[in-house]
Motif scaffolding. Structure first.
Motif, PDB file in Angstrom:
ATOM      1  N   PRO A   1       0.683  -1.248   0.088  1.00 22.03           N
ATOM      2  CA  PRO A   1      -0.024   0.071   0.175  1.00 22.03           C
ATOM      3  C   PRO A   1       0.767   1.316   0.167  1.00 22.03           C
ATOM      4  N   GLU A   2       1.966   1.380   0.505  1.00 18.48           N
ATOM      5  CA  GLU A   2       2.881   2.635   0.694  1.00 18.48           C
ATOM      6  C   GLU A   2       3.426   2.934  -0.830  1.00 18.48           C
ATOM      7  N   LYS A   3       3.303   1.840  -1.521  1.00 21.23           N
ATOM      8  CA  LYS A   3       4.015   2.044  -3.048  1.00 21.23           C
ATOM      9  C   LYS A   3       2.872   2.275  -4.078  1.00 21.23           C
ATOM     10  N   PHE A   4       1.652   1.785  -3.963  1.00 21.53           N
ATOM     11  CA  PHE A   4       0.758   1.856  -5.087  1.00 21.53           C
ATOM     12  C   PHE A   4      -0.468   2.271  -4.362  1.00 21.53           C
ATOM     13  N   ASN A   5      -1.313   3.250  -5.186  1.00 23.34           N
ATOM     14  CA  ASN A   5      -2.608   3.916  -4.931  1.00 23.34           C
ATOM     15  C   ASN A   5      -3.506   2.698  -5.215  1.00 23.34           C
ATOM     16  N   LEU A   6      -3.870   2.025  -4.374  1.00 19.40           N
ATOM     17  CA  LEU A   6      -4.837   0.898  -4.248  1.00 19.40           C
ATOM     18  C   LEU A   6      -6.040   1.347  -4.906  1.00 19.40           C
ATOM     19  N   ASP A   7      -6.638   2.284  -4.170  1.00 21.01           N
ATOM     20  CA  ASP A   7      -7.936   2.849  -4.627  1.00 21.01           C
ATOM     21  C   ASP A   7      -7.987   3.203  -6.182  1.00 21.01           C
ATOM     22  N   ARG A   8      -6.776   3.775  -6.658  1.00 19.89           N
ATOM     23  CA  ARG A   8      -6.957   4.094  -8.108  1.00 19.89           C
ATOM     24  C   ARG A   8      -6.870   2.824  -9.160  1.00 19.89           C
ATOM     25  N   LEU A   9      -6.152   1.933  -8.460  1.00 18.50           N
ATOM     26  CA  LEU A   9      -5.981   0.501  -9.268  1.00 18.50           C
ATOM     27  C   LEU A   9      -7.202  -0.121  -9.192  1.00 18.50           C
TER      28      LEU A   9
END
Length: 294
Positions: free
Chosen positions: A42-50
């Motif tokens: 989660p600190e690397k990717f925007n999970l909501d956007r994905l």
């Protein structure tokens, strides 16, 4: 009717968020309804956007992973086992947050070639960790599926029978098997019989060729596999998995020994796999109809 998915490593090594977004779009364009991702931090990717992008494409998400030796839940070391359990808990929450449906892979041990046999204490540690993780997954609405893999990638669950016994010992009704034709081709005496043995405990299924490349270009008898899937009335997801050194990251290259290019162009591979799996399922249904006639 089982949905057909594709592993993101067909498209990208997954190091950037933009690459994952593009992989989702490519998957949907090829007719897949699910994309499998490696564990997302989660600190690397925007999970909501994905998650929102996948939803806009009517694409479900599965996440698979393996644990490092330093966080092996099958270790006798309490600190390592505890660290692994915390990673699993975080992974369940990431799947929930991205809007995914399942967490699978080698969740019960490290993803590595072991130099020793499993210990009774380590196995019990793993069973307890998976049971507790299953409770977290159930509350989060995330399916928990344990991938049975070959002897060079774990020392704990190499066959369907071992997987079923392990699940039974967890005492959880929220743990199922994640089987894979590549691994079954190595370890099972009769892969189709193993699928029938799994029955309704089969929660996720990987289709992959014996050489990790194009389906039909190896030694696996997929006709027998699809006949068995119909026999157990399998309705859950089927995902195509293929690895080439053209795409996969260094970690998976080492863990899965992907030392060569099994293919160099991913779009033709993905399109062929979709057509091949659709064809084999249709042929299996025709055989069933023909054999059922008086």
């Amino acid at each position: 009717m089982a949905r057909l998915g594709i592993h993101s490593f067909v498209w990208t090594d997954g190091t950037t968020e933009q690459a994952l977004l593009e992989a989702m779009s490519q998957s949907a364009e090829c007719g897949y309804r699910l994309i499998e991702l490696a564990y997302l931090k989660p600190e690397k990717f925007n999970l909501d956007r994905l998650g929102q992008h996948a939803k806009s494409l009517d694409l479900d998400i599965a996440v698979t992973m393996g644990l490092p030796l330093a966080a092996d839940v099958s270790s006798e070391d309490a600190d390592a086992a505890g660290k692994g359990e915390r990673i699993l808990s975080d992974a369940v929450k990431a799947v929930r947050d991205i809007g995914g449906s399942k967490l699978g892979g080698i969740l019960y041990s490290a993803h590595t070639k072991y130099s020793r046999t499993p210990t009774d204490r380590g196995r019990k540690n793993s069973i307890a960790a998976i049971a507790r993780t299953a409770d977290i997954a159930k509350a989060a609405g995330v399916d928990l599926v344990l991938e049975v893999v070959n002897r060079f990638e774990t020392n704990l669950l190499n066959t369907t029978a071992q997987g079923l016994a392990f699940i039974d010992e967890t005492g959880s009704d929220h743990v199922r098997l994640h089987l894979d034709t590549f691994h079954m081709n190595i370890e099972e005496a009769n892969p189709a019989a193993a699928l029938r043995l799994a029955g309704d405990k089969l929660g996720y299924f990987h289709i992959g060729e014996s050489n990790r490349g194009y389906l039909g270009d190896g030694t696996i008898n997929f006709d027998l596999m699809f006949d068995a899937l119909l026999d157990i009335d399998y309705q859950r997801d089927i995902t195509f998995e293929s690895f080439s050194s053209t795409v996969v990251d260094e970690g998976l290259t080492i863990a899965c020994a992907i030392w060569r290019d099994t293919w160099t162009e991913n779009r033709p591979l993905a399109e062929h796999a979709k057509q091949y799996i659709d064809l084999k399922m249709a042929e299996a249904k025709r055989r069933r109809t023909t054999n059922a006639r008086p």
